[in-house]
Design a protein around this motif. Structure first.
Motif, PDB file in Angstrom:
ATOM      1  N   PHE A 175       0.754  -0.972  -0.199  1.00 29.39           N
ATOM      2  CA  PHE A 175       0.032   0.117   0.164  1.00 29.39           C
ATOM      3  C   PHE A 175       0.375   1.230   0.003  1.00 29.39           C
ATOM      4  O   PHE A 175       2.271   1.178  -0.107  1.00 29.39           O
ATOM      5  CB  PHE A 175      -1.020   0.074   1.021  1.00 29.39           C
ATOM      6  CG  PHE A 175      -0.909  -0.039   3.176  1.00 29.39           C
ATOM      7  CD1 PHE A 175      -0.210   0.760   3.410  1.00 29.39           C
ATOM      8  CD2 PHE A 175       0.078  -1.701   2.999  1.00 29.39           C
ATOM      9  CE1 PHE A 175       0.290   0.665   4.480  1.00 29.39           C
ATOM     10  CE2 PHE A 175       0.292  -1.687   3.923  1.00 29.39           C
ATOM     11  CZ  PHE A 175       0.418  -0.993   4.948  1.00 29.39           C
ATOM     12  N   ASP A 176       0.225   2.337  -0.216  1.00 27.06           N
ATOM     13  CA  ASP A 176       0.787   3.285  -0.716  1.00 27.06           C
ATOM     14  C   ASP A 176       1.708   4.109   0.845  1.00 27.06           C
ATOM     15  O   ASP A 176       2.804   4.668   0.610  1.00 27.06           O
ATOM     16  CB  ASP A 176       0.111   4.437  -1.090  1.00 27.06           C
ATOM     17  CG  ASP A 176      -0.389   4.438  -2.715  1.00 27.06           C
ATOM     18  OD1 ASP A 176       0.795   3.730  -3.720  1.00 27.06           O
ATOM     19  OD2 ASP A 176      -1.614   4.303  -2.958  1.00 27.06           O
ATOM     20  N   ILE A 177       1.014   5.038   2.094  1.00 27.86           N
ATOM     21  CA  ILE A 177       1.222   5.452   3.000  1.00 27.86           C
ATOM     22  C   ILE A 177       1.394   5.186   4.117  1.00 27.86           C
ATOM     23  O   ILE A 177       0.195   4.326   4.241  1.00 27.86           O
ATOM     24  CB  ILE A 177       1.215   6.709   3.000  1.00 27.86           C
ATOM     25  CG1 ILE A 177       1.093   7.600   1.386  1.00 27.86           C
ATOM     26  CG2 ILE A 177       1.347   7.181   4.226  1.00 27.86           C
ATOM     27  CD1 ILE A 177       0.420   9.048   1.636  1.00 27.86           C
ATOM     28  N   HIS A 178       2.644   4.893   4.758  1.00 30.29           N
ATOM     29  CA  HIS A 178       2.212   4.768   6.594  1.00 30.29           C
ATOM     30  C   HIS A 178       2.596   5.460   7.149  1.00 30.29           C
ATOM     31  O   HIS A 178       4.150   5.572   7.029  1.00 30.29           O
ATOM     32  CB  HIS A 178       2.950   3.023   6.281  1.00 30.29           C
ATOM     33  CG  HIS A 178       2.717   2.280   7.826  1.00 30.29           C
ATOM     34  ND1 HIS A 178       2.865   3.311   8.924  1.00 30.29           N
ATOM     35  CD2 HIS A 178       3.015   0.423   7.848  1.00 30.29           C
ATOM     36  CE1 HIS A 178       2.693   1.462   9.938  1.00 30.29           C
ATOM     37  NE2 HIS A 178       2.708   0.618   9.529  1.00 30.29           N
ATOM     38  N   GLY A 179       1.962   5.840   8.279  1.00 28.73           N
ATOM     39  CA  GLY A 179       2.935   6.731   9.191  1.00 28.73           C
ATOM     40  C   GLY A 179       2.715   6.936  10.915  1.00 28.73           C
ATOM     41  O   GLY A 179       2.436   5.069  10.644  1.00 28.73           O
ATOM     42  N   MET A 209       6.193   7.966   6.546  1.00 26.66           N
ATOM     43  CA  MET A 209       5.423   9.374   7.183  1.00 26.66           C
ATOM     44  C   MET A 209       5.828   9.494   8.539  1.00 26.66           C
ATOM     45  O   MET A 209       4.657   8.305   9.264  1.00 26.66           O
ATOM     46  CB  MET A 209       4.731   9.703   6.599  1.00 26.66           C
ATOM     47  CG  MET A 209       4.709   9.881   4.963  1.00 26.66           C
ATOM     48  SD  MET A 209       3.079  10.614   3.882  1.00 26.66           S
ATOM     49  CE  MET A 209       3.964  12.512   4.688  1.00 26.66           C
ATOM     50  N   HIS A 210       7.146   9.960   8.672  1.00 28.40           N
ATOM     51  CA  HIS A 210       7.213   9.559  10.346  1.00 28.40           C
ATOM     52  C   HIS A 210       7.958  10.842  11.074  1.00 28.40           C
ATOM     53  O   HIS A 210       7.837  11.933  10.533  1.00 28.40           O
ATOM     54  CB  HIS A 210       8.529   9.147  10.924  1.00 28.40           C
ATOM     55  CG  HIS A 210       8.055   7.699  10.472  1.00 28.40           C
ATOM     56  ND1 HIS A 210       9.423   6.998   9.215  1.00 28.40           N
ATOM     57  CD2 HIS A 210       8.105   6.613  11.303  1.00 28.40           C
ATOM     58  CE1 HIS A 210       8.934   5.632   9.173  1.00 28.40           C
ATOM     59  NE2 HIS A 210       8.842   5.015  10.510  1.00 28.40           N
ATOM     60  N   ASN A 211       5.647  10.869  11.746  1.00 27.49           N
ATOM     61  CA  ASN A 211       5.922  12.581  12.762  1.00 27.49           C
ATOM     62  C   ASN A 211       6.651  12.916  13.436  1.00 27.49           C
ATOM     63  O   ASN A 211       6.890  12.043  14.602  1.00 27.49           O
ATOM     64  CB  ASN A 211       4.310  12.820  12.225  1.00 27.49           C
ATOM     65  CG  ASN A 211       4.019  12.051  13.813  1.00 27.49           C
ATOM     66  OD1 ASN A 211       3.580  11.111  13.584  1.00 27.49           O
ATOM     67  ND2 ASN A 211       4.056  12.329  16.215  1.00 27.49           N
TER      68      ASN A 211
END
Length: 420
Positions: A175-179, A209-211
């Protein structure tokens, strides 16, 4: 991010799973004399209430680990069959070293990981593992714990395996995005990749993507263990939820979010500038007529929106995006201050303001209706001003201000807003 992708026209399927069984929840359930599902239900309900306060949309799907135990067991069985996992005294561990890309996401050295794991793993767990860096997929149940039957005996899933199972179940093998937070990059996300790609033989995620962390004074991380935290649940009792949402949305996701009362006030001031510009221009619509040519306004708005997209397309650069929103605010203010306003031109500006700020989760068109009593006071003040009775006019203005109603006298008449 979700709102922006939808703004661009993407169909977004957002999965946010609940870990509704773990050591802390078992401990809390035992302490209160209730079941683990009852603990989970209470906190999930509170979570939904809190995110609704700050206008966070619910995920497309919120799966729970305990609703996917069969799938978790099947996933682990597959890893055991492929020799990526092994049973040891009722526990099942993943062979981290067997996965050749282990540590690449977080740029970890495998030998240093072994050394660190040797120092932190307890003797009992260490004795069960074939390698110190192996991690648990299934945990043997201790007396009095919630448990499920499995091929390896009664137990419950490890934390990492839940996320691999639920994400691939609802989003597919790739899948596209893992946050997630920066603290999850290792070991949690590293373990998710290892589990998932070992089972499927496919790339797990296209973009990670890591905040950044929420920080307080002196860049100290806000955390429960340090006792320096504040919750949304408590904060919205004293802070306008829209202000809190604007504050949370106006920092780039990878940067630390510095929480302070000063920064909350800055967010409140900036949001007030946006809302005031919107309401001032909307106020001018009363009695306005369409113009035959609004190409100049349309061109300016289109450029601002395009520049906003350019900013956000650069890794969701929300700070540069906000610059464009304030360019729209300036345009709204300048146009509203003109002698005449064309309804269709004003609406082009207003619609763009609503679209861009809604991406941040902010509602501009939320003006409340005045009560009959307050409306009468506003009308009485207008009459006093018309009669040049400025003493009465000033007295009524002050009374309304004390009631939270702010008046603005414009060439087109009196407009008001509720003070947040």
């Amino acid at each position: 991010m979700r709102r922006y992708l939808e703004f661009l026209g993407y169909d977004v399927k957002f999965v946010s799973n609940f870990t509704d069984v773990d050591d802390k929840m078992i401990k809390e359930a035992n302490k209160e004399g209730i079941t683990v599902p009852e603990v989970a239900d209470r906190f999930i309900k509170a979570f939904y209430e809190d995110i609704a306060q700050i206008n966070v949309q619910k995920a497309t799907i919120n799966p729970r680990a305990t609703d996917n135990i069969t799938e978790i067991i099947d996933f682990i069985k597959d890893l055991v069959a492929k020799d990526y996992a092994y049973e040891s005294q009722g526990d099942v561990f993943y062979r981290a070293r067997k996965f050749k890309h282990y540590g690449e996401l977080s740029d970890q050295n495998i030998d240093q990981l072994v050394e660190g794991a040797s120092e932190h793993v307890g003797d009992t767990e260490f004795a069960k593992k074939q390698d110190p860096i192996d991690f648990a997929l299934w945990k043997k149940a201790k007396p009095g714990e919630i448990k499920w039957d499995s091929p390896w005996g009664e137990g419950r899933p490890g934390w990492h395996i839940e996320c691999s199972v639920m994400s691939t179940k609802y989003l597919g093998d790739t899948f596209d995005i893992h946050g997630g937070g920066q603290d999850l990059e290792f070991p949690h996300h590293e373990n998710e990749i290892a589990q998932s790609e070992a089972k499927t033989g496919k790339k797990f995620v296209n973009y990670w993507m890591h905040n950044g962390f929420v920080t307080v004074e002196n860049n100290e991380k806000m955390s429960k263990s340090l006792g320096n935290f504040v919750t949304v649940h408590d904060l919205v009792k004293t802070t306008n939820p829209q202000v809190l949402r604007f504050f949370l949305s106006s920092t780039h996701y990878r940067r630390p979010l510095e929480y302070s009362q000063d920064n909350l006030q800055k967010a409140a001031d900036n949001l007030d500038k946006i809302k005031t510009a919107y309401n001032n221009l909307k106020f001018r619509l009363d009695g306005a007529e369409d113009a035959s040519d609004i190409n100049d306004i349309q061109t300016q708005v289109t450029k601002i929106v395009d520049d906003f997209k350019t900013a956000m397309n650069d890794d969701f650069n929300v700070q540069n995006g906000l610059t464009e929103i304030f360019n729209l605010v300036s345009l709204a203010n300048n146009y509203a201050a003109g002698e005449t306003v064309a309804k269709n031109a004003a609406n082009v500006i207003l619609e763009a303001m609503v679209k861009l700020t809604s991406i941040l989760g902010v509602k501009l068109d939320d003006q409340q209706d005045l009560s009959e009593e307050i409306q009468q006071m506003v009308d009485q003040r207008d009459e006093a001003r018309a009669n040049k009775d400025f003493a009465t006019s000033d007295k009524l203005r002050d009374q309304l201000k004390d009631m939270g109603v702010i008046l603005e006298d414009t060439p087109q008449g009196t407009r008001w807003h509720i003070n947040d």
